[in-house]
Design a protein around this motif. Structure first.
Motif, PDB file in Angstrom:
ATOM      1  N   ALA A  32       0.935  -1.261   0.004  1.00 50.95           N
ATOM      2  CA  ALA A  32      -0.005  -0.051   0.074  1.00 50.95           C
ATOM      3  C   ALA A  32       0.849   1.320  -0.008  1.00 50.95           C
ATOM      4  CB  ALA A  32      -0.996   0.080   1.331  1.00 50.95           C
ATOM      5  N   ALA A  33       2.073   1.021   0.745  1.00 54.24           N
ATOM      6  CA  ALA A  33       2.857   2.283   0.605  1.00 54.24           C
ATOM      7  C   ALA A  33       3.559   2.642  -0.880  1.00 54.24           C
ATOM      8  CB  ALA A  33       4.059   2.129   1.969  1.00 54.24           C
ATOM      9  N   GLY A  34       3.509   1.676  -1.648  1.00 57.51           N
ATOM     10  CA  GLY A  34       4.064   1.651  -3.194  1.00 57.51           C
ATOM     11  C   GLY A  34       5.383   2.178  -2.981  1.00 57.51           C
ATOM     12  N   LYS A  35       5.919   3.431  -3.844  1.00 54.54           N
ATOM     13  CA  LYS A  35       7.136   3.622  -4.154  1.00 54.54           C
ATOM     14  C   LYS A  35       7.783   4.064  -2.726  1.00 54.54           C
ATOM     15  CE  LYS A  35       5.575   5.284  -8.589  1.00 54.54           C
ATOM     16  NZ  LYS A  35       5.742   6.358  -9.639  1.00 54.54           N
ATOM     17  N   THR A  36       7.444   4.260  -1.606  1.00 53.28           N
ATOM     18  CA  THR A  36       8.080   4.600  -0.461  1.00 53.28           C
ATOM     19  C   THR A  36       9.074   3.540   0.056  1.00 53.28           C
ATOM     20  OG1 THR A  36       6.005   5.676   0.673  1.00 53.28           O
ATOM     21  CG2 THR A  36       7.731   4.888   2.249  1.00 53.28           C
ATOM     22  N   TYR A  37       8.672   2.233  -0.194  1.00 49.61           N
ATOM     23  CA  TYR A  37       9.718   1.060   0.024  1.00 49.61           C
ATOM     24  C   TYR A  37      10.086   0.449  -1.378  1.00 49.61           C
ATOM     25  CZ  TYR A  37       7.359   1.593   4.427  1.00 49.61           C
ATOM     26  OH  TYR A  37       7.018   2.355   5.678  1.00 49.61           O
ATOM     27  N   LEU A  38       9.399   0.590  -2.499  1.00 43.77           N
ATOM     28  CA  LEU A  38       9.749   0.111  -3.694  1.00 43.77           C
ATOM     29  C   LEU A  38       9.719   0.815  -4.944  1.00 43.77           C
ATOM     30  CD1 LEU A  38      10.215  -2.711  -4.995  1.00 43.77           C
ATOM     31  CD2 LEU A  38       7.743  -2.825  -5.704  1.00 43.77           C
ATOM     32  N   PRO A  39      10.513   1.840  -5.021  1.00 40.80           N
ATOM     33  CA  PRO A  39      10.919   2.475  -6.062  1.00 40.80           C
ATOM     34  C   PRO A  39      10.730   2.247  -7.523  1.00 40.80           C
ATOM     35  CG  PRO A  39      12.788   2.710  -4.544  1.00 40.80           C
ATOM     36  CD  PRO A  39      12.030   1.414  -4.334  1.00 40.80           C
ATOM     37  N   ALA A  40       9.925   2.884  -8.360  1.00 39.84           N
ATOM     38  CA  ALA A  40       9.743   2.520  -9.599  1.00 39.84           C
ATOM     39  C   ALA A  40      11.230   2.422 -10.396  1.00 39.84           C
ATOM     40  CB  ALA A  40       9.080   3.244 -10.414  1.00 39.84           C
ATOM     41  N   LEU A  41      11.396   1.403 -11.304  1.00 37.69           N
ATOM     42  CA  LEU A  41      12.354   1.326 -12.183  1.00 37.69           C
ATOM     43  C   LEU A  41      12.524   2.537 -13.267  1.00 37.69           C
ATOM     44  CD1 LEU A  41      12.527  -2.555 -12.733  1.00 37.69           C
ATOM     45  CD2 LEU A  41      13.853  -1.073 -11.238  1.00 37.69           C
ATOM     46  N   PRO A  42      13.530   2.836 -13.747  1.00 39.74           N
ATOM     47  CA  PRO A  42      13.529   3.731 -14.988  1.00 39.74           C
ATOM     48  C   PRO A  42      12.751   3.543 -16.234  1.00 39.74           C
ATOM     49  CG  PRO A  42      15.875   3.416 -13.989  1.00 39.74           C
ATOM     50  CD  PRO A  42      14.962   2.287 -13.314  1.00 39.74           C
ATOM     51  N   GLU A  43      11.891   4.545 -16.619  1.00 36.46           N
ATOM     52  CA  GLU A  43      11.157   4.425 -17.681  1.00 36.46           C
ATOM     53  C   GLU A  43      10.052   3.542 -17.500  1.00 36.46           C
ATOM     54  OE1 GLU A  43      13.579   3.827 -21.086  1.00 36.46           O
ATOM     55  OE2 GLU A  43      14.646   5.666 -20.850  1.00 36.46           O
ATOM     56  N   GLN A  44       9.490   3.193 -16.206  1.00 32.18           N
ATOM     57  CA  GLN A  44       8.592   2.350 -16.014  1.00 32.18           C
ATOM     58  C   GLN A  44       7.447   3.265 -16.220  1.00 32.18           C
ATOM     59  OE1 GLN A  44       8.776   0.304 -12.221  1.00 32.18           O
ATOM     60  NE2 GLN A  44       8.812  -1.673 -13.193  1.00 32.18           N
ATOM     61  N   THR A  45       6.105   2.666 -16.871  1.00 28.43           N
ATOM     62  CA  THR A  45       4.827   3.055 -16.834  1.00 28.43           C
ATOM     63  C   THR A  45       4.300   2.987 -15.876  1.00 28.43           C
ATOM     64  OG1 THR A  45       3.550   1.227 -17.999  1.00 28.43           O
ATOM     65  CG2 THR A  45       5.082   2.785 -19.572  1.00 28.43           C
ATOM     66  N   PRO A  46       3.066   3.405 -15.279  1.00 27.02           N
ATOM     67  CA  PRO A  46       2.225   3.275 -14.180  1.00 27.02           C
ATOM     68  C   PRO A  46       1.624   1.902 -14.245  1.00 27.02           C
ATOM     69  CG  PRO A  46       1.732   5.524 -15.068  1.00 27.02           C
ATOM     70  CD  PRO A  46       2.694   4.756 -16.057  1.00 27.02           C
ATOM     71  N   GLU A  47       1.345   1.320 -15.323  1.00 26.26           N
ATOM     72  CA  GLU A  47       1.083   0.075 -15.540  1.00 26.26           C
ATOM     73  C   GLU A  47       1.950  -1.009 -15.223  1.00 26.26           C
ATOM     74  OE1 GLU A  47       0.474   2.428 -17.727  1.00 26.26           O
ATOM     75  OE2 GLU A  47      -1.705   2.542 -17.452  1.00 26.26           O
ATOM     76  N   GLU A  48       3.223  -0.840 -15.872  1.00 28.82           N
ATOM     77  CA  GLU A  48       4.185  -1.644 -15.557  1.00 28.82           C
ATOM     78  C   GLU A  48       4.556  -1.778 -14.044  1.00 28.82           C
ATOM     79  OE1 GLU A  48       6.722  -1.440 -19.996  1.00 28.82           O
ATOM     80  OE2 GLU A  48       7.023  -0.027 -18.295  1.00 28.82           O
ATOM     81  N   TYR A  49       4.606  -0.418 -13.329  1.00 26.10           N
ATOM     82  CA  TYR A  49       4.784  -0.400 -12.189  1.00 26.10           C
ATOM     83  C   TYR A  49       4.008  -1.126 -10.913  1.00 26.10           C
ATOM     84  CZ  TYR A  49       5.787   1.148  -7.357  1.00 26.10           C
ATOM     85  OH  TYR A  49       5.932   1.074  -5.937  1.00 26.10           O
ATOM     86  N   GLU A  50       2.743  -1.126 -11.497  1.00 32.29           N
ATOM     87  CA  GLU A  50       1.627  -1.904 -10.734  1.00 32.29           C
ATOM     88  C   GLU A  50       1.728  -3.295 -10.588  1.00 32.29           C
ATOM     89  OE1 GLU A  50      -0.529  -0.735  -8.260  1.00 32.29           O
ATOM     90  OE2 GLU A  50       0.552   1.089  -8.654  1.00 32.29           O
ATOM     91  N   ALA A  51       2.342  -3.663 -11.792  1.00 30.28           N
ATOM     92  CA  ALA A  51       2.379  -5.113 -12.288  1.00 30.28           C
ATOM     93  C   ALA A  51       3.855  -5.548 -11.448  1.00 30.28           C
ATOM     94  CB  ALA A  51       2.551  -5.436 -13.598  1.00 30.28           C
ATOM     95  N   TYR A  52       4.927  -4.673 -11.552  1.00 30.55           N
ATOM     96  CA  TYR A  52       6.007  -4.966 -10.766  1.00 30.55           C
ATOM     97  C   TYR A  52       5.883  -5.081  -9.279  1.00 30.55           C
ATOM     98  CZ  TYR A  52      10.476  -3.546  -8.990  1.00 30.55           C
ATOM     99  OH  TYR A  52      12.047  -3.425  -8.223  1.00 30.55           O
ATOM    100  N   LYS A  53       5.010  -4.040  -8.669  1.00 23.63           N
ATOM    101  CA  LYS A  53       4.504  -4.279  -7.344  1.00 23.63           C
ATOM    102  C   LYS A  53       3.975  -5.380  -6.800  1.00 23.63           C
ATOM    103  CE  LYS A  53       1.600  -1.544  -5.685  1.00 23.63           C
ATOM    104  NZ  LYS A  53       0.590  -0.171  -5.052  1.00 23.63           N
ATOM    105  N   SER A  54       2.952  -5.711  -7.613  1.00 23.12           N
ATOM    106  CA  SER A  54       2.245  -6.792  -7.270  1.00 23.12           C
ATOM    107  C   SER A  54       3.022  -8.249  -7.159  1.00 23.12           C
ATOM    108  CB  SER A  54       1.118  -7.170  -8.376  1.00 23.12           C
ATOM    109  OG  SER A  54       1.516  -7.341  -9.725  1.00 23.12           O
ATOM    110  N   ARG A  55       4.287  -8.188  -7.849  1.00 23.63           N
ATOM    111  CA  ARG A  55       5.103  -9.337  -7.869  1.00 23.63           C
ATOM    112  C   ARG A  55       5.890  -9.529  -6.852  1.00 23.63           C
ATOM    113  NH1 ARG A  55       5.062  -8.241 -13.501  1.00 23.63           N
ATOM    114  NH2 ARG A  55       7.334  -7.421 -13.205  1.00 23.63           N
ATOM    115  N   ALA A  56       6.155  -8.386  -5.982  1.00 27.46           N
ATOM    116  CA  ALA A  56       7.064  -8.261  -5.171  1.00 27.46           C
ATOM    117  C   ALA A  56       6.665  -8.941  -3.937  1.00 27.46           C
ATOM    118  CB  ALA A  56       7.452  -6.512  -4.702  1.00 27.46           C
ATOM    119  N   VAL A  57       7.656  -9.782  -3.234  1.00 22.09           N
ATOM    120  CA  VAL A  57       7.285 -10.410  -2.041  1.00 22.09           C
ATOM    121  C   VAL A  57       8.018  -9.813  -0.955  1.00 22.09           C
ATOM    122  CG1 VAL A  57       7.459 -12.688  -0.837  1.00 22.09           C
ATOM    123  CG2 VAL A  57       6.943 -12.507  -3.258  1.00 22.09           C
ATOM    124  N   TYR A  58       7.301  -9.715   0.223  1.00 20.08           N
ATOM    125  CA  TYR A  58       7.946  -9.060   1.352  1.00 20.08           C
ATOM    126  C   TYR A  58       7.990 -10.130   2.361  1.00 20.08           C
ATOM    127  CZ  TYR A  58       8.289  -6.510   5.726  1.00 20.08           C
ATOM    128  OH  TYR A  58       8.677  -6.054   7.068  1.00 20.08           O
TER     129      TYR A  58
END
Length: 244
Positions: A32-58
């Motif tokens: 839920a904190a998004g980019k606070t703990y998982l910064p976006a990669l260079p040139e990632q679109t919002p859609e790509e970032y959301e998919a990237y975040k959904s795959r991240a495991v904590y």
């Protein structure tokens, strides 16, 4: 200074409190904190970032450690040395069906996560003092304890009185429900001010008015054994030796 002001130490610590509380809460809070703990990669679109975040495991090591330490401390049932007359505090310390043992676990968890929690001793306010202890018990009039997280302890001030360093002001943030209609309600914020005025403990309740900021809606002088209190019945539990 308005009632919703923060103590100077609050602002410097609030970021750390939020970070550790999110870490202990688990993956949902981290996501839920998004980019606070998982910064976006260079040139990632919002859609790509959301998919990237959904795959991240904590891996929630913080929360698991907290739970393990609570279990370790409570591996044996707590004992107490109270008189029979105070047994109600063991069975229901908060006057809300919370046992003393359950409250101690919650307190330990709060102190492990943020380093601080607060306890306020309360007594129902009545216009007339009951004629006897039996009459008070029949009306459910007895002391109870309310716990406050460190985030809800907004402001405080200490002074030396009779050569004892003690709080002379504590401002606590609370929430309450206000009815909107017959079926729904709205959660709002209020502030409970605990203060010493000329050596007498006052408790004031502040709520937001339509156009005047926060105003006092209740102002009482708690009585114990027929006399006003001369100290604020609020204590903090901290990992440090200092009061706050």
């Amino acid at each position: 200074m308005p009632i919703d002001s923060f103590h100077p130490s609050y602002a410097s610590a609030s970021t750390a409190w939020k970070r550790v509380r999110n870490a202990a809460s688990g993956q949902e809070a981290i996501h839920a904190a998004g980019k606070t703990y998982l910064p976006a990669l260079p040139e990632q679109t919002p859609e790509e970032y959301e998919a990237y975040k959904s795959r991240a495991v904590y891996f929630n090591a913080t929360g698991r450690t907290n739970e393990a330490l609570i279990g370790l401390v409570n591996r044996r049932s707590p004992t107490h040395d109270f008189s029979h007359a105070a047994q109600y505090l063991i069975d229901d310390v908060s006057n809300a069906n919370v046992t003393a043992a359950a409250l101690s676990k919650t307190l330990l968890s709060e102190v492990l996560i943020t380093g601080r929690a607060g306890l306020l001793v309360e007594f129902p306010h009545v216009s007339e003092t009951p004629s006897s202890a039996a009459a008070a018990a029949a009306q459910g009039l007895r002391p109870y304890i309310s716990m406050y997280t460190t985030e809800s302890i907004r402001n405080w001030r200490e002074a030396r009185i009779n050569n004892v360093q003690q709080p002379v002001l504590v401002v606590l943030e609370e929430s309450y429900e206000e009815s909107v209609d017959e079926w729904t309600s709205e959660t709002k914020t209020q502030f409970r001010e605990l203060t010493l005025i000329e050596g007498v403990y006052h408790q004031r309740l502040w709520r937001q008015a339509a156009s005047a900021g926060y105003v006092i809606v209740d102002d009482i002088v708690p009585i114990s054994s027929g006399a006003p209190l001369t100290k604020i019945p609020f204590v903090t539990l901290s990992v440090r030796r200092t009061t706050w």
